[in-house]
Motif scaffolding. Sequence first.
Motif, mmCIF file in Angstrom:
data_model
loop_
_atom_site.group_PDB
_atom_site.id
_atom_site.type_symbol
_atom_site.label_atom_id
_atom_site.label_comp_id
_atom_site.label_asym_id
_atom_site.label_seq_id
_atom_site.Cartn_x
_atom_site.Cartn_y
_atom_site.Cartn_z
ATOM 1 N N VAL A 9 -1.097 9.397 3.538
ATOM 2 C CA VAL A 9 -0.627 8.747 2.313
ATOM 3 C C VAL A 9 0.896 8.873 2.214
ATOM 4 O O VAL A 9 1.459 9.936 2.487
ATOM 5 C CB VAL A 9 -1.281 9.378 1.066
ATOM 6 N N THR A 10 1.555 7.772 1.832
ATOM 7 C CA THR A 10 3.004 7.771 1.629
ATOM 8 C C THR A 10 3.295 7.519 0.153
ATOM 9 O O THR A 10 2.657 6.664 -0.467
ATOM 10 C CB THR A 10 3.679 6.673 2.472
ATOM 11 N N ALA A 11 4.254 8.273 -0.394
ATOM 12 C CA ALA A 11 4.622 8.124 -1.808
ATOM 13 C C ALA A 11 6.038 7.554 -1.924
ATOM 14 O O ALA A 11 6.928 7.916 -1.145
ATOM 15 C CB ALA A 11 4.539 9.470 -2.530
ATOM 16 N N TYR A 12 6.230 6.667 -2.897
ATOM 17 C CA TYR A 12 7.510 6.000 -3.105
ATOM 18 C C TYR A 12 7.931 6.084 -4.571
ATOM 19 O O TYR A 12 7.088 6.058 -5.478
ATOM 20 C CB TYR A 12 7.422 4.510 -2.744
ATOM 21 N N GLU A 13 9.244 6.161 -4.767
ATOM 22 C CA GLU A 13 9.816 5.906 -6.081
ATOM 23 C C GLU A 13 10.126 4.407 -6.152
ATOM 24 O O GLU A 13 10.610 3.822 -5.196
ATOM 25 C CB GLU A 13 11.114 6.696 -6.279
ATOM 26 N N VAL A 14 9.846 3.799 -7.291
ATOM 27 C CA VAL A 14 10.068 2.361 -7.466
ATOM 28 C C VAL A 14 11.113 2.177 -8.562
ATOM 29 O O VAL A 14 10.989 2.744 -9.660
ATOM 30 C CB VAL A 14 8.770 1.635 -7.860
ATOM 31 N N TYR A 15 12.150 1.382 -8.266
ATOM 32 C CA TYR A 15 13.247 1.180 -9.206
ATOM 33 C C TYR A 15 13.396 -0.292 -9.568
ATOM 34 O O TYR A 15 13.152 -1.178 -8.748
ATOM 35 C CB TYR A 15 14.559 1.696 -8.612
ATOM 36 N N GLU A 16 13.800 -0.541 -10.807
ATOM 37 C CA GLU A 16 14.163 -1.869 -11.277
ATOM 38 C C GLU A 16 15.545 -1.775 -11.907
ATOM 39 O O GLU A 16 15.738 -1.047 -12.880
ATOM 40 C CB GLU A 16 13.151 -2.372 -12.308
ATOM 41 N N LYS A 23 16.786 1.755 -12.448
ATOM 42 C CA LYS A 23 16.028 2.631 -13.340
ATOM 43 C C LYS A 23 14.634 2.849 -12.774
ATOM 44 O O LYS A 23 13.983 1.903 -12.327
ATOM 45 C CB LYS A 23 15.930 1.986 -14.734
ATOM 46 N N LEU A 24 14.155 4.104 -12.797
ATOM 47 C CA LEU A 24 12.822 4.398 -12.281
ATOM 48 C C LEU A 24 11.783 3.589 -13.043
ATOM 49 O O LEU A 24 11.705 3.634 -14.273
ATOM 50 C CB LEU A 24 12.511 5.892 -12.421
ATOM 51 N N LYS A 25 10.994 2.840 -12.287
ATOM 52 C CA LYS A 25 9.998 1.962 -12.900
ATOM 53 C C LYS A 25 8.572 2.449 -12.662
ATOM 54 O O LYS A 25 7.685 2.217 -13.490
ATOM 55 C CB LYS A 25 10.149 0.545 -12.319
ATOM 56 N N ALA A 26 8.318 3.108 -11.513
ATOM 57 C CA ALA A 26 6.952 3.522 -11.186
ATOM 58 C C ALA A 26 6.972 4.504 -10.017
ATOM 59 O O ALA A 26 7.981 4.647 -9.321
ATOM 60 C CB ALA A 26 6.091 2.307 -10.828
ATOM 61 N N ILE A 27 5.839 5.154 -9.813
ATOM 62 C CA ILE A 27 5.548 5.896 -8.581
ATOM 63 C C ILE A 27 4.430 5.139 -7.882
ATOM 64 O O ILE A 27 3.451 4.719 -8.511
ATOM 65 C CB ILE A 27 5.114 7.344 -8.877
ATOM 66 N N PHE A 28 4.585 4.965 -6.563
ATOM 67 C CA PHE A 28 3.640 4.148 -5.807
ATOM 68 C C PHE A 28 3.134 4.937 -4.597
ATOM 69 O O PHE A 28 3.919 5.491 -3.830
ATOM 70 C CB PHE A 28 4.334 2.863 -5.345
ATOM 71 N N TYR A 29 1.805 5.018 -4.453
ATOM 72 C CA TYR A 29 1.169 5.657 -3.297
ATOM 73 C C TYR A 29 0.530 4.576 -2.422
ATOM 74 O O TYR A 29 -0.071 3.628 -2.940
ATOM 75 C CB TYR A 29 0.064 6.611 -3.731
ATOM 76 N N ALA A 30 0.624 4.743 -1.104
ATOM 77 C CA ALA A 30 0.007 3.805 -0.167
ATOM 78 C C ALA A 30 -0.848 4.572 0.833
ATOM 79 O O ALA A 30 -0.380 5.518 1.460
ATOM 80 C CB ALA A 30 1.081 3.000 0.556
ATOM 81 N N ASP A 31 -2.094 4.153 0.984
ATOM 82 C CA ASP A 31 -3.071 4.840 1.836
ATOM 83 C C ASP A 31 -3.808 3.755 2.622
ATOM 84 O O ASP A 31 -4.625 3.028 2.062
ATOM 85 C CB ASP A 31 -4.037 5.626 0.935
ATOM 86 N N PHE A 32 -3.564 3.657 3.943
ATOM 87 C CA PHE A 32 -3.929 2.439 4.654
ATOM 88 C C PHE A 32 -5.104 2.525 5.635
ATOM 89 O O PHE A 32 -5.646 1.485 6.006
ATOM 90 C CB PHE A 32 -2.714 1.910 5.424
#
Length: 692
Positions: A406-413, A416-425
């Motif tokens: 699993v990879t975790a990302y900070e998401v910005y708009e 400004k921090l907009k979300a935390i996103f996890y990806a599991d493929f």
Amino acid sequence: MINNFRLKLKEQKYMNPLLAEQLNTPFSTIPFDQIKNEHFLPAVKEGIALAKAEYKAISTSTEAPTFENTILAMDKSGVILDRVTSTLFNLNSAETNDEIQKICKDASPLLSEFRTDILFDKGLFNKVKAVYEQRSSLNLSAEQLTLLEKNYRSYKRNGAELPEEKQARIKEISKRLSELSLTFGEHVLAETNKFELVLENEADLDGIPESIREMASMTAQQKGKEGKWVFTLDYPSYVPFMTYASNKALREEMFKAFSSRAFKGDELDNKDIIKELVSLRNEHAQILGYETYAHYVLEERMAGSPDKVFEFLGELRDYGLPAGKEDVKQVTDFAKQLDGTESLARWDYAFYQEKLKKEKFAIDDDLLRPYFKLENVVEGVFTVSEKLFGLSFKENKDIPVYHEEVTAYEVYENGKLKAIFYADFFPREGKRGGAWMTSYQSQYNYSEEENGVPHVSIVCNFTKPTTTKPSLLTFNEVTTLFHEFGHALHGMLANTVYKSLSGTSVYWDFVELPSQIFENWAYEKECLDLFAKHYETGELIPEDYVQKIKDSMTFQEGYQTARQLSFGLLDMDYHSLKDGVVEDVAVFEQGSMNSTLLLPSVDGSNMSCAFSHIFQGGYASGYYSYKWAEVLDADAFELFKQNGIFDKATAESFKENILSKGGSEHPMTLYKRFRGAEPDPKALLRRAGLLK
């Protein structure tokens, strides 16, 4: 009482990381690296106790009920319980084991009892009702009014005004339904995991692309079967085998294993579970005064009623079934011409369909895979979301994850921090099949001091990397990634005040619009040029390949439409039964599917017993929503095509009117605000090539 309980939690937070009021992790993400299985059940019990105390404080307050002290206070309640349950049940789907499955079974009746206790709390209902009856004089915003109406309807629809003996029966049913759904999913997962096709003779691999052979060899090594090839019922293994393997007998073996999951009359059989689920759902609905379970569910859907859904599916069948019959005839004629095959069995269809597609369009997955390295496709969806919605993604290895893949990302708009996103493929034994988006924390914005960004995850089962090649996706896997990322965007771009209206908290037949519209970009050259490059040479995908993808977009669309309609009709038939009685699951399924049947049925096969969408997930009386949302997405994407697929104004309008609004207003109101009119049903038929 609440303060005393919080002190108790503070004492325990060092022992149980799930109970900490403030998580000591980046951006208050779930502390997966600290959580042990033994933490879950105590955390569920403590979370329920705290939530009960919060609701009791609302219920017993001597203040006159207002929107703020009742509806808003309820929306803010249960934070710790939400954290615990989202973590537990998401892991049960993505990284489960026998122990977690048992914990879920133990926790589910406790949670079911808690929910029904809250919904049958007369003090709470009376306060909600009092605010509801004042709604016209409260000067509420559209979002506040929606939240108030949602809460009031929830109490009414769950039996708050029923006599006590009927409420007691509702409680029993709710508890049993949660147990049955969990068991259903466990059986399907166990059946999927226990089958292996072990090949020792290389001749049995005839027709199978080298990349799939290598993946099967790697699977064999992992299972201690050196020098052999192992194929499983996980989609990245099963689908290529059925598509490419020349050995008809082995295709038949694989098909029968896949289509008989949980339908063998043994301890993993789901037939009796289906009968009980259907019966109890129907009884639940009728206690509440609804004709059938479908009537109950569809009251809160865009479609509105079973009659409307059957009418919608019937109209699509009128177009799709004749085209489907023609599609089957084309493949049958091609198979006969190719090697003299007189009639097609179900395990033949994908094999000859793929060969016909290659002949007609000179394209197949093996030709396209080198251009769809997973990491490039991920960067592609990030780039598309940046061009459309101004988002940027930054990997953060300090955010704890539940599995090393699993990879975790900070998401910005706009910085400004907009979300935390996890990806599991990738598939693994502890993960159920398919692909889905989920959430660990909903977005909310009560005030400048009290707000939270969404923590969103997508979970897939894609082709794994091998010892010599990276993960190279099929085009279908590319569109699946775009689909799930569209759901993720719905969560990440949420911008509502109240968490229970945020993100994907929308009518079920509206929730697929963001996911399905996002798939459209994967077919456009302007989009593919952003990421589709050969993993070895860096060469962009050739223009003629892109054209072939577009040309083949409607290939066998009649067959695919009929197949999807058969699932939607089966779902509706189960949940429209007025007596709720299914005497024989196999006979019932066959009777339902006869009107869309394009290939002969196979003894020992049954779709219902592994139909997790409706018997484990939330799609009961809602599977039609995939096609319903296709109408919306086809109509909406026509506007993007008209203005340009990366047109900023169109994208901004879609973000502001659809993605950010969640369930804050009725979905048709939101859609008309974006599109300027209700969706045109013919848009789907035009795109599918079914409108002559």
